[in-house]
Design an enzyme around this catalytic site. Structure first.
Site, PDB file in Angstrom:
ATOM      1  N   ASN A  46      37.971 121.525 -20.577  1.00 56.80           N
ATOM      2  CA  ASN A  46      38.673 120.823 -21.654  1.00 56.80           C
ATOM      3  C   ASN A  46      38.731 121.684 -22.911  1.00 56.80           C
ATOM      4  O   ASN A  46      39.771 121.797 -23.571  1.00 56.80           O
ATOM      5  CB  ASN A  46      37.962 119.506 -21.994  1.00 56.80           C
ATOM      6  CG  ASN A  46      38.228 118.397 -20.999  1.00 56.80           C
ATOM      7  OD1 ASN A  46      39.061 118.531 -20.120  1.00 56.80           O
ATOM      8  ND2 ASN A  46      37.502 117.306 -21.129  1.00 56.80           N
ATOM      9  N   ARG A 371      53.675 116.720 -11.858  1.00 57.22           N
ATOM     10  CA  ARG A 371      52.564 117.528 -11.335  1.00 57.22           C
ATOM     11  C   ARG A 371      52.301 117.060  -9.904  1.00 57.22           C
ATOM     12  O   ARG A 371      51.835 115.941  -9.704  1.00 57.22           O
ATOM     13  CB  ARG A 371      51.289 117.358 -12.166  1.00 57.22           C
ATOM     14  CG  ARG A 371      51.424 117.705 -13.642  1.00 57.22           C
ATOM     15  CD  ARG A 371      50.070 117.631 -14.334  1.00 57.22           C
ATOM     16  NE  ARG A 371      50.186 117.625 -15.775  1.00 57.22           N
ATOM     17  CZ  ARG A 371      50.314 118.715 -16.536  1.00 57.22           C
ATOM     18  NH1 ARG A 371      50.353 119.899 -15.958  1.00 57.22           N
ATOM     19  NH2 ARG A 371      50.402 118.628 -17.846  1.00 57.22           N
ATOM     20  N   ARG A 400      52.996 121.499 -18.712  1.00 64.21           N
ATOM     21  CA  ARG A 400      52.100 122.572 -19.139  1.00 64.21           C
ATOM     22  C   ARG A 400      51.042 122.902 -18.091  1.00 64.21           C
ATOM     23  O   ARG A 400      50.367 122.026 -17.568  1.00 64.21           O
ATOM     24  CB  ARG A 400      51.428 122.200 -20.458  1.00 64.21           C
ATOM     25  CG  ARG A 400      50.548 123.302 -21.040  1.00 64.21           C
ATOM     26  CD  ARG A 400      49.974 122.887 -22.366  1.00 64.21           C
ATOM     27  NE  ARG A 400      50.983 122.884 -23.406  1.00 64.21           N
ATOM     28  CZ  ARG A 400      50.988 122.039 -24.442  1.00 64.21           C
ATOM     29  NH1 ARG A 400      50.067 121.100 -24.514  1.00 64.21           N
ATOM     30  NH2 ARG A 400      51.927 122.124 -25.361  1.00 64.21           N
ATOM     31  N   HIS A 430      58.780 112.861 -18.176  1.00 64.37           N
ATOM     32  CA  HIS A 430      57.404 112.473 -17.859  1.00 64.37           C
ATOM     33  C   HIS A 430      57.356 111.176 -17.050  1.00 64.37           C
ATOM     34  O   HIS A 430      56.302 110.795 -16.550  1.00 64.37           O
ATOM     35  CB  HIS A 430      56.620 112.328 -19.178  1.00 64.37           C
ATOM     36  CG  HIS A 430      55.145 112.240 -19.018  1.00 64.37           C
ATOM     37  ND1 HIS A 430      54.425 111.112 -19.335  1.00 64.37           N
ATOM     38  CD2 HIS A 430      54.238 113.144 -18.577  1.00 64.37           C
ATOM     39  CE1 HIS A 430      53.140 111.318 -19.104  1.00 64.37           C
ATOM     40  NE2 HIS A 430      52.994 112.534 -18.638  1.00 64.37           N
ATOM     41  N   TYR A 463      41.976 109.781 -10.730  1.00 64.71           N
ATOM     42  CA  TYR A 463      42.611 109.201 -11.908  1.00 64.71           C
ATOM     43  C   TYR A 463      42.865 107.722 -11.638  1.00 64.71           C
ATOM     44  O   TYR A 463      43.300 107.354 -10.547  1.00 64.71           O
ATOM     45  CB  TYR A 463      43.975 109.846 -12.190  1.00 64.71           C
ATOM     46  CG  TYR A 463      43.952 111.247 -12.753  1.00 64.71           C
ATOM     47  CD1 TYR A 463      42.855 112.088 -12.602  1.00 64.71           C
ATOM     48  CD2 TYR A 463      45.062 111.744 -13.434  1.00 64.71           C
ATOM     49  CE1 TYR A 463      42.861 113.372 -13.106  1.00 64.71           C
ATOM     50  CE2 TYR A 463      45.082 113.032 -13.951  1.00 64.71           C
ATOM     51  CZ  TYR A 463      43.976 113.845 -13.778  1.00 64.71           C
ATOM     52  OH  TYR A 463      43.996 115.111 -14.286  1.00 64.71           O
ATOM     53  N   ARG A 557      41.356 106.054 -24.230  1.00 62.83           N
ATOM     54  CA  ARG A 557      40.403 106.989 -23.633  1.00 62.83           C
ATOM     55  C   ARG A 557      40.124 108.199 -24.520  1.00 62.83           C
ATOM     56  O   ARG A 557      38.991 108.618 -24.690  1.00 62.83           O
ATOM     57  CB  ARG A 557      40.920 107.487 -22.284  1.00 62.83           C
ATOM     58  CG  ARG A 557      39.915 108.353 -21.525  1.00 62.83           C
ATOM     59  CD  ARG A 557      40.585 109.181 -20.450  1.00 62.83           C
ATOM     60  NE  ARG A 557      41.336 110.296 -20.989  1.00 62.83           N
ATOM     61  CZ  ARG A 557      42.489 110.747 -20.507  1.00 62.83           C
ATOM     62  NH1 ARG A 557      43.061 110.139 -19.501  1.00 62.83           N
ATOM     63  NH2 ARG A 557      43.087 111.778 -21.050  1.00 62.83           N
ATOM     64  N   HIS A 585      43.670 106.790 -16.762  1.00 61.30           N
ATOM     65  CA  HIS A 585      44.984 107.387 -16.972  1.00 61.30           C
ATOM     66  C   HIS A 585      46.105 106.355 -17.054  1.00 61.30           C
ATOM     67  O   HIS A 585      47.213 106.671 -17.489  1.00 61.30           O
ATOM     68  CB  HIS A 585      45.266 108.380 -15.830  1.00 61.30           C
ATOM     69  CG  HIS A 585      46.412 109.293 -16.063  1.00 61.30           C
ATOM     70  ND1 HIS A 585      47.614 109.192 -15.372  1.00 61.30           N
ATOM     71  CD2 HIS A 585      46.569 110.341 -16.911  1.00 61.30           C
ATOM     72  CE1 HIS A 585      48.438 110.143 -15.776  1.00 61.30           C
ATOM     73  NE2 HIS A 585      47.838 110.845 -16.714  1.00 61.30           N
TER      74      HIS A 585
END
Length: 676
Positions: A46, A371, A400, A430, A463, A557, A585
């Protein structure tokens, strides 16, 4: 009216506090040792990304004297606060690593130095060095003919002080350790030595005619954000490819070094071209993310949390999803299916696409991919179907750190005959969606999947996300309209009828629903569950609702820029964060007096999501789905084990364990087990 900047928490410092909550899991003595080590690895990765993107961006703005209106603190001050915060926290990181190292050694999983090894094991290391390291590491003596080498992002190695055996002058050397090498070298069962210590031990073999006087381990972090300047004259795939070629060549934004000789530190500081303010000295291993190697070792299940296996529940359990291609569509003709991952398996979603790719009655499949991972059964199914069906896929090349992987999949799909949209200019897509068009008798019928998460089978196990499978005609029409807008490049300008789509609709809809709750004053009720709350306009609306008497609970979160529990402003707002076994998530938005009451979404409450991305906000389509979403919120608000509460000063406190302990994630694991 604009609110004063001090009524918003700083975005970067709020993120650091989130990573502190990750670190708090490392400190939790009630967790198994390798579970704690896993969180230490997550903390490290992270922080790497934070420096590569966020700190790099701040440094760029500071270096170019960019002034931004309305900031609580300038870019230079933010950088100072980040450094101070991390220097203080580094002491905790080092203490926890050393404690874990000692406890793991007691459980026969030891990280040892070369000096701790027996003669026999040192000889093993010499053989390993000769066979696996000597052929690939590159020793360089630094002199006018061999200048300091280029160090790409996350480069890792040794800087050395050398003395030529025949000359008096001192020299410097460097050894770059390739990322492809194992970080921890096994010397016997349960005993590992860090690769940099092995290289250091046998460095004299790399620098013949020299003696090694001293050495220091180093690691560099560079600016890894790609600046993609889009215009109609350039192909987006080519721009991404060019960006990938230059990503690792960004400016150095952080230097990490092991404790060592002051002369070596001064030398490498000088070579890093002025990043001296971002040098972190460490008494422990550099690159904490590499600890995943040890976390994933086989044979140490007793040191890990018990593995939970996602379940397939009613109405999907008992169905032949593997070979009966039509079964899932026949079910969706009768009812919607709503899943809460990872407690409920992601496999039915994979089967939905696989079955559609094989079903002779399916004529078209359209999807967005953000992703998907390196091994994707979904992409495999789409490529196999491309020669018999109309396959249209938007692959978001600007996701990214997944740009290269997504470019690979986009090209593979195109080569297979699929129609591929390589993103949308000046927007990220997205929204997670798939639509299957199937011949049913004389008509075409559509089947839709909408989700808060990605089509990634690996992350779907760790997730928490939501999935809706439906044949709802109004939703299908909206998804077809959305996909047409992606194909024609007008996604930034349109709205939908049943669903809500960013950048045009979601923010106004959220603001309108907040305003509606304000009409009911103390009877008003709002609950948000999201990854981040940053958008100042949404925060201002929530402050106004609080002043009107609306009770607001926010389960955020990560980053939260709203300051709760301020008298006369936000006294009716409480903010919670759950950090546990699974990464929270899912995004859920509840408004007590709205007709649909509850929505799920791919969007967080951030300017980038609401204004610069294609996102979806989906209303509950039935009473059962509405109740399931509301129950998730209420279960999470009961958590007093993995939940933290945000204080007015920006710090977080663990929830007090009043009465019986309640872990929301453990509750759902147990409940799903009981309903199989």
């Amino acid at each position: 009216m604009e609110l004063p900047p001090d009524l918003y928490f700083n975005r970067e410092l709020s993120w650091l506090r989130f990573n502190t909550r990750v670190l708090d899991q490392v400190c939790d003595g009630g967790l198994p040792l390798l579970e704690r080590l896993k969180f230490l690895a997550i903390y490290g990765t992270n922080l790497d990304e934070f420096y590569m993107i966020r700190v790099a961006g701040l440094k760029h703005l500071y270096d170019h004297s960019v002034v931004q209106e309305g900031l609580q603190m300038g870019h230079g001050k933010q950088l100072e606060c980040i450094r101070s915060y991390l220097v203080a926290e580094q002491k905790i990181v080092q203490e926890q690593f050393l404690q874990l190292k000692e406890k793991l050694a007691q459980q026969h999983l030891a990280i040892q130095s070369v000096e701790e090894l027996s003669t026999k094991n040192t000889e093993k290391l010499r053989a390993y060095f000769d066979n696996y390291l000597y052929p690939v590491v590159v020793p360089i003596i630094l002199d006018p003919a061999r200048p300091f080498p280029f160090l790409s992002n996350l480069s890792f190695g040794l800087i050395l002080g050398l003395q030529h055996l025949n000359y008096a002058h001192k020299a410097y050397g460097i050894i770059k350790i390739p990322a492809l090498l194992k970080r921890f070298i096994p010397v016997e069962k349960g005993v590992f030595v860090p690769v940099e210590q092995v290289v250091k031990q046998f460095a004299p073999l790399l620098f013949e005619k020299h003696s090694v006087l001293e050495s220091m381990v180093f690691r560099v972090t560079c600016d890894a954000d790609m600046e993609i300047i889009e215009d109609e004259g350039h192909d987006l795939a080519e721009l991404i490819s060019e960006g990938l070629r230059t990503r690792d060549r960004g400016d150095v934004v952080r230097l990490e070094v092991s404790e060592g000789n002051a002369d070596l530190l001064e030398f490498i500081e000088h070579k890093m071209f002025g990043v001296t303010k971002d040098i972190y000295k460490s008494d422990i291993l550099l690159n904490l993310g590499s600890l995943w190697e040890l976390v994933n070792l086989r044979g140490y299940d007793a040191l890990k949390s018990p593995t939970f296996y996602p379940k397939i529940l009613a109405p999907l359990n008992g169905m032949d999803l593997l070979t009966d291609n039509a079964a899932i569509f026949e079910l969706l003709d009768k009812q919607d299916v709503f899943l809460f991952h990872p407690y409920e398996s992601f496999d039915p979603i994979v089967h939905f696409i696989e079955n559609a790719s094989r079903d002779k009655d399916v004529v078209a499949i359209r999807m967005t991919l953000y992703r998907v991972g390196k091994q994707s059964p979904i992409v495999k199914a789409l490529t196999e179907a491309a020669h018999t069906k109309q396959i249209s896929v938007l692959v978001e090349l600007k996701a990214r750190f997944d740009e290269e992987n997504n470019l690979h999949w986009a090209q593979a799909l195109e080569n297979a005959g699929a129609h591929v949209i390589y993103g949308v200019p000046r927007l990220k897509v997205h929204a997670k969606l798939a639509i299957v068009v199937r011949q049913v008798g004389a008509q075409l019928k559509e089947y839709v999947h909408l989700s808060t998460g990605n089509y990634n089978t690996a992350s779907a196990k760790v997730y928490t996300d939501l999935s809706l499978l439906t044949s709802n005609k109004q939703i299908a029409y909206d998804i077809l309209k959305l996909f047409h807008s992606l194909s024609t490049g007008v996604a930034a300008e349109i709205g939908l009828k049943t669903l809500y789509m960013a950048p045009m609709q979601i923010k106004p809809k959220i603001m309108a629903m907040i305003a509606e709750e304000m009409r009911f004053k103390q009877r008003g009720r709002i609950i948000f569950k999201a990854n981040a709350l940053v958008d100042p306009t949404i925060i201002k609306c929530l402050y106004e609702a609080s002043c009107a008497g609306v009770k607001i609970d926010l389960i955020i979160r990560g980053i939260c820029c709203l300051r709760p529990q301020i008298k006369g402003l936000s006294e009716n707002i409480r903010v919670f964060s759950i950090v546990g076994k699974y990464l929270e998530h899912a995004r859920i938005y509840y408004f007590a007096h709205d007709r649909a009451k509850v929505y799920f979404s791919s969007a967080d409450m951030m300017p980038r999501n609401l204004e610069k991305r294609v996102e979806l906000l989906v209303p509950a389509t039935s009473k059962a789905i509405q109740q399931k979403l509301m129950r998730i919120l209420h279960i999470q608000l009961k958590d007093n084990v993995k939940a933290y509460e945000l204080n007015p000063d920006g710090s977080y406190s663990k929830m007090p364990s009043v009465g019986e302990s309640f872990n929301a994630q453990a509750f759902y694991e147990q409940e799903v087990e009981e309903h199989v």
